[in-house]
Write an enzyme that holds these catalytic residues in place. Sequence first.
Site, PDB file in Angstrom:
ATOM      1  N   THR A   1      -0.389 -10.831  31.578  1.00  0.00           N
ATOM      2  CA  THR A   1       0.838 -10.129  31.183  1.00  0.00           C
ATOM      3  C   THR A   1       1.960 -10.459  32.172  1.00  0.00           C
ATOM      4  OG1 THR A   1       0.093  -8.205  32.438  1.00  0.00           O
ATOM      5  CG2 THR A   1      -0.285  -8.140  30.056  1.00  0.00           C
TER       6      THR A   1
ATOM      7  N   GLY B   1       0.295  -5.991  43.352  1.00  0.00           N
ATOM      8  CA  GLY B   1       1.598  -5.351  43.583  1.00  0.00           C
ATOM      9  C   GLY B   1       1.660  -4.071  42.783  1.00  0.00           C
ATOM     10  N   ARG B   2       2.869  -3.680  42.397  1.00  0.00           N
ATOM     11  CA  ARG B   2       3.005  -2.425  41.640  1.00  0.00           C
ATOM     12  C   ARG B   2       2.176  -2.432  40.356  1.00  0.00           C
ATOM     13  NH1 ARG B   2       8.537  -3.077  43.687  1.00  0.00           N
ATOM     14  NH2 ARG B   2       8.427  -4.912  42.386  1.00  0.00           N
ATOM     15  N   ILE B   3       2.314  -3.497  39.569  1.00  0.00           N
ATOM     16  CA  ILE B   3       1.635  -3.514  38.267  1.00  0.00           C
ATOM     17  C   ILE B   3       0.121  -3.682  38.460  1.00  0.00           C
ATOM     18  CG2 ILE B   3       1.454  -4.674  36.027  1.00  0.00           C
ATOM     19  CD1 ILE B   3       4.443  -5.510  36.403  1.00  0.00           C
TER      20      ILE B   3
ATOM     21  N   GLU C   1       7.614 -20.194  25.807  1.00  0.00           N
ATOM     22  CA  GLU C   1       7.830 -19.056  24.910  1.00  0.00           C
ATOM     23  C   GLU C   1       9.073 -19.335  24.070  1.00  0.00           C
ATOM     24  OE1 GLU C   1       7.977 -15.330  27.018  1.00  0.00           O
ATOM     25  OE2 GLU C   1       5.944 -15.592  27.764  1.00  0.00           O
TER      26      GLU C   1
ATOM     27  N   HIS D   1       5.057 -11.304  24.354  1.00  0.00           N
ATOM     28  CA  HIS D   1       5.759 -10.843  25.562  1.00  0.00           C
ATOM     29  C   HIS D   1       6.331  -9.428  25.364  1.00  0.00           C
ATOM     30  CE1 HIS D   1       7.955 -12.401  29.412  1.00  0.00           C
ATOM     31  NE2 HIS D   1       7.713 -11.102  29.485  1.00  0.00           N
TER      32      HIS D   1
ATOM     33  N   ARG E   1       3.395 -14.156  33.734  1.00  0.00           N
ATOM     34  CA  ARG E   1       4.215 -15.247  33.213  1.00  0.00           C
ATOM     35  C   ARG E   1       3.290 -16.359  32.738  1.00  0.00           C
ATOM     36  NH1 ARG E   1       7.685 -12.112  33.003  1.00  0.00           N
ATOM     37  NH2 ARG E   1       9.818 -12.189  33.794  1.00  0.00           N
TER      38      ARG E   1
HETATM   39  C1  GLV Z   1       9.296  -8.986  31.799  1.00  0.00           C
HETATM   40  O1  GLV Z   1       8.540  -9.909  31.643  1.00  0.00           O
HETATM   41  C2  GLV Z   1       9.901  -8.710  33.063  1.00  0.00           C
HETATM   42  O2  GLV Z   1       9.819  -9.531  33.980  1.00  0.00           O
HETATM   43  O3  GLV Z   1      10.510  -7.636  33.190  1.00  0.00           O
HETATM   44  C1  GLV Z   2       6.113  -5.821  39.596  1.00  0.00           C
HETATM   45  O1  GLV Z   2       6.833  -4.832  39.427  1.00  0.00           O
HETATM   46  C2  GLV Z   2       4.991  -5.882  40.507  1.00  0.00           C
HETATM   47  O2  GLV Z   2       5.224  -5.746  41.710  1.00  0.00           O
HETATM   48  O3  GLV Z   2       3.841  -6.026  40.069  1.00  0.00           O
END
Ligand code: GLV
Ligand code: GLV
Length: 323
Positions: free
Chosen positions: A237, A157-159, A268, A287, A239
């Site tokens: 990074t 996805g985005r990240i 957590e 986190h 969940r």
């Molecule tokens: C952080 O973990 C978020 O989901 O923004």
């Molecule tokens: C979160 O913003 C994702 O799409 O990875």
Amino acid sequence: MSKPRVFVTRIMPAAGLDRVREACNAEIWSGEMPPPYETLREKVRGVDGLLCMLTDRIDGQLMDAAGPGLKVISQMAVGYDNIDVPAAQVRGIPIGHTPGVLTEATADLAFGLLLAAARRIVEGANYIQDGQWRTWDPNALLGRDLSGATLGIIGLGRIGRAVARRAAGFNMRILAYSPSLTFESAAEVNAVAVDLETLLRESDFVSLHLPLNARTRHLINRVTLSQMKANAILVNTARGGIIDHAALVEALRSGIIGGAALDVTDPEPISPDDPLLSLPNALVVPHIGSASQWTRDQMARMAAENLIAGVTGQPLPNRVPTG
Ligand code: GLV
Ligand code: GLV
């Protein structure tokens, strides 16, 4: 006209909090720790809007405690696994979140963890602290090269894509797996779309970028860990719940994989005597994926905008998609 009543579960950056205070009659929880669930239930009674954090459990009972006037739940995070989305949906309550603004910060941290684990940076710092540095040693603290190694990105996805862009700059070969990933869309970030098992078998580094839900919980388990290379490094990074932590501890101890670098754990915070923390091949940070000043300012601003839109009957600028 009286201002809408809202509850904000933590003191967030002023970039967002000031807007909330201006537009709403806001009660803001000022504790360093999140409000306990029972307290939150009392605090939300009769509010028009709730601005919450990923540390708050937001379920149907809590929504009912707020009552029928609750018009929006605005979360200051991109992930929202702490919120019962179907429960909000049946009650007609839109949920806001903060996608996009934390993409680069989170990708930076994922890459930082990857580098730190590959090159044993924290171990190196501890080596000095422990008084072990006596000379330049041709054999001490030897790590792994990124250049030429294969990075497997689970969740493009985005990240995940932002991580792929960084990896391309480090001359890595990139494999990616996402449930509906096409070859073309992976190719845009120099990644090759493969199935999960191929990714696990061929990657030297594996980085997780998926939301936590019923399909992804414990996606990394005893079986999938055993499919990884014996020296592979796992980075999370996303969940904590995506990884079965008992299986991970076992895999790190017995050399089924080489190492893990985690920004998120389950639960957590992680207990100070959790076995993970005593393993030399595990690196754990608390986190902090989105923890840069600019990013947290933007998240607070977006969360405020979603909240204010919701309580004034406007469509949320960033609404969680409902199925
Ligand atoms: C952080 O973990 C978020 O989901 O923004
Ligand atoms: C979160 O913003 C994702 O799409 O990875």
